[in-house]
Design an enzyme around this catalytic site. Structure first.
Site, mmCIF file in Angstrom:
data_model
loop_
_atom_site.group_PDB
_atom_site.id
_atom_site.type_symbol
_atom_site.label_atom_id
_atom_site.label_comp_id
_atom_site.label_asym_id
_atom_site.label_seq_id
_atom_site.Cartn_x
_atom_site.Cartn_y
_atom_site.Cartn_z
ATOM 1 N N LYS A 195 0.822 -1.216 0.000
ATOM 2 C CA LYS A 195 0.000 0.000 0.000
ATOM 3 C C LYS A 195 0.861 1.273 0.000
ATOM 4 O O LYS A 195 2.061 1.203 0.244
ATOM 5 C CB LYS A 195 -0.960 -0.016 1.201
ATOM 6 C CG LYS A 195 -1.907 -1.218 1.227
ATOM 7 C CD LYS A 195 -2.921 -1.201 0.084
ATOM 8 C CE LYS A 195 -3.550 -2.549 -0.158
ATOM 9 N NZ LYS A 195 -4.633 -2.908 0.715
HETATM 10 C C1 LIG Z 1 -5.660 -3.770 1.296
HETATM 11 C C2 LIG Z 1 -7.102 -3.470 1.325
HETATM 12 C C3 LIG Z 1 -7.907 -3.850 2.412
HETATM 13 C C4 LIG Z 1 -7.419 -4.704 3.537
HETATM 14 O O1 LIG Z 1 -6.294 -4.225 4.188
HETATM 15 P P1 LIG Z 1 -5.363 -5.261 5.017
HETATM 16 O O2 LIG Z 1 -4.372 -4.345 5.671
HETATM 17 O O3 LIG Z 1 -4.734 -6.167 4.032
HETATM 18 O O4 LIG Z 1 -6.229 -5.958 5.988
HETATM 19 C C5 LIG Z 1 -9.242 -3.480 2.396
HETATM 20 N N1 LIG Z 1 -9.760 -2.778 1.372
HETATM 21 C C6 LIG Z 1 -9.021 -2.409 0.298
HETATM 22 C C7 LIG Z 1 -9.659 -1.634 -0.797
HETATM 23 C C8 LIG Z 1 -7.674 -2.761 0.241
HETATM 24 O O5 LIG Z 1 -6.941 -2.414 -0.821
#
Ligand SMILES: *Cc1c(COP(=O)(O)O)cnc(C)c1O
Length: 377
Positions: A195
């Site tokens: 991310k």
């Molecule tokens: C990555 C993501 C999540 C979940 O996040 P985690 O940290 O992996 O639990 C939820 N929604 C979206 C749109 C994401 O890209």
């Protein structure tokens, strides 16, 4: 012409270029090392410091750190009062967690379709899905582009619904003069390694609702009214529990990394935007490959750079093109399989093909290309 790697030719790259990757520098490493030498590995001072820095960055009253982006959705939905019997409208084009977090709380995700050009939640479809049981709308800033919050806010007000933003892709983006994080009643972020800000695992909720922030801080810590550090500072063992919570805390190690990473987000966002411009230019003359549409009046964080392949203009299908790019060492991906087509939702929630035709058609054609701050031209 040399043959494609898929047909046995030499690959364009000898190492895989991932679709996303963290950027960790010496600064980050030293910040984490200092925590490892300190008294607090978790529930220490770095948690609050990260929360304050994040709230200042997004311009919200509150930011609550949790263990991952899914926990952020879980805690935000709970703080928004979502519970058994409630319906929560989510886009079909998202990661499963956006919908799953409603299921955790006994609520039912209701899938709405997306706009064909941007793959962002379509307010017209949202309105059609509203019933007496609807409690909340969750917008997903797919690929890093903020949704149509003006229209969604109007709908939420008209029907007395909570508006949430799953902004896991959009940290650093803006909507008019407002920053992502301020666009909904609750906005959630993920700090998973791929991310825009990476702490390995981690998450955050931003809100201007100070009471709700307090509820989320209790929920992340078993529902207890004080944490380990507060009790240590008071010299007391006493705690109270009014409600059952979970362990969704984020450690000081993660928070220290987050504080250090946050400072670089503006530069990284600009870098991904410039990579996106290079892609835009490269694809401008190719009729078979279209970049997703951009909405006016906002900046796009480009967590993902997504193209649509037009099957009518191509001699190979998406699967073959995907495999060919992989064979060349280009780490393409597909975001996402529409959530309502996943086995659990089909079997236990009765969803099926045809529920969200725009998302289903897009899914057949999309490919995410590598886009991350550390990528070279
Ligand atoms: C990555 C993501 C999540 C979940 O996040 P985690 O940290 O992996 O639990 C939820 N929604 C979206 C749109 C994401 O890209």
């Amino acid at each position: 012409m040399t043959p494609l790697a898929l047909s046995g030719g030499p690959p364009v790259r000898t190492t895989l270029l991932p679709y996303a990757r963290q950027t960790v520098d010496e600064d980050d490493i030293q910040t984490v090392e200092a925590v490892l030498r300190s008294d607090w590995l978790t529930t220490g001072p770095k948690v609050e410091e990260f929360e304050k820095a994040f709230a200042a960055f997004t311009g919200t009253q509150e930011a609550v750190a949790v263990s991952n982006g899914t926990a952020a959705l879980h805690a935000a939905y709970a703080a928004a009062g979502i519970g058994p019997g409630d319906e929560v409208i989510v886009p079909a084009m998202t990661f499963a967690a956006t919908a799953n977090a409603a299921v955790f709380l006994g609520a039912r995700p209701v899938f709405a379709d997306v706009h064909p050009e941007t793959l962002l939640l379509d307010p017209v479809c949202v309105e059609a899905r509203i019933t007496n049981a609807t409690k909340a709308i969750v917008a997903v800033d797919y690929a890093g582009q903020p949704c149509d919050y003006a229209a969604l806010r109007t709908l939420a007000q008209k029907h007395h619904l909570v508006l949430l933003a799953d902004a896991c892709h959009a940290l650093g983006a803006t909507y008019g003069t407002a920053k992502v994080g301020t666009l909904a009643d609750f906005s959630t972020f993920s700090f998973h390694a791929v991310k825009p800000l990476a702490t390995g695992e981690g998450g955050m909720i931003t809100t201007d609702d100070i009471d709700a922030a307090g509820r989320m801080r209790r929920l992340r810590n078993h529902g207890l009214t004080s944490d380990h550090r507060e009790r240590q500072e008071r010299g007391s063992w006493l705690y109270e529990m009014e409600q059952v919570g979970w362990n969704e805390r984020l450690s000081d190690i993660h928070c220290a990394l987050g504080i250090s990473q946050l400072k670089k987000v503006p530069t990284w966002t600009k870098r991904r935007q410039s990579i996106a411009r290079m892609y835009d230019e490269a694809f401008a003359s190719l009729a078979a490959v279209t970049s997703l549409g951009k909405r006016a009046g906002l900046t796009h964080a480009y967590h993902l750079y997504v193209v649509r392949l037009d099957p009518k203009r191509l001699s190979a299908n998406r699967k073959v093109i995907f495999e060919a790019l992989r064979a060349e060492g280009i780490g393409v991906n597909v975001h996402y399989i529409p959530v309502h087509l996943l086995a659990y939702y089909r079997r236990d929630q009765g969803t099926s093909e045809g529920l969200c035709p725009v998302a289903e058609a897009a899914y057949q054609q999309i490919v995410s290309l590598p886009s991350f701050a550390g990528m070279t031209a």
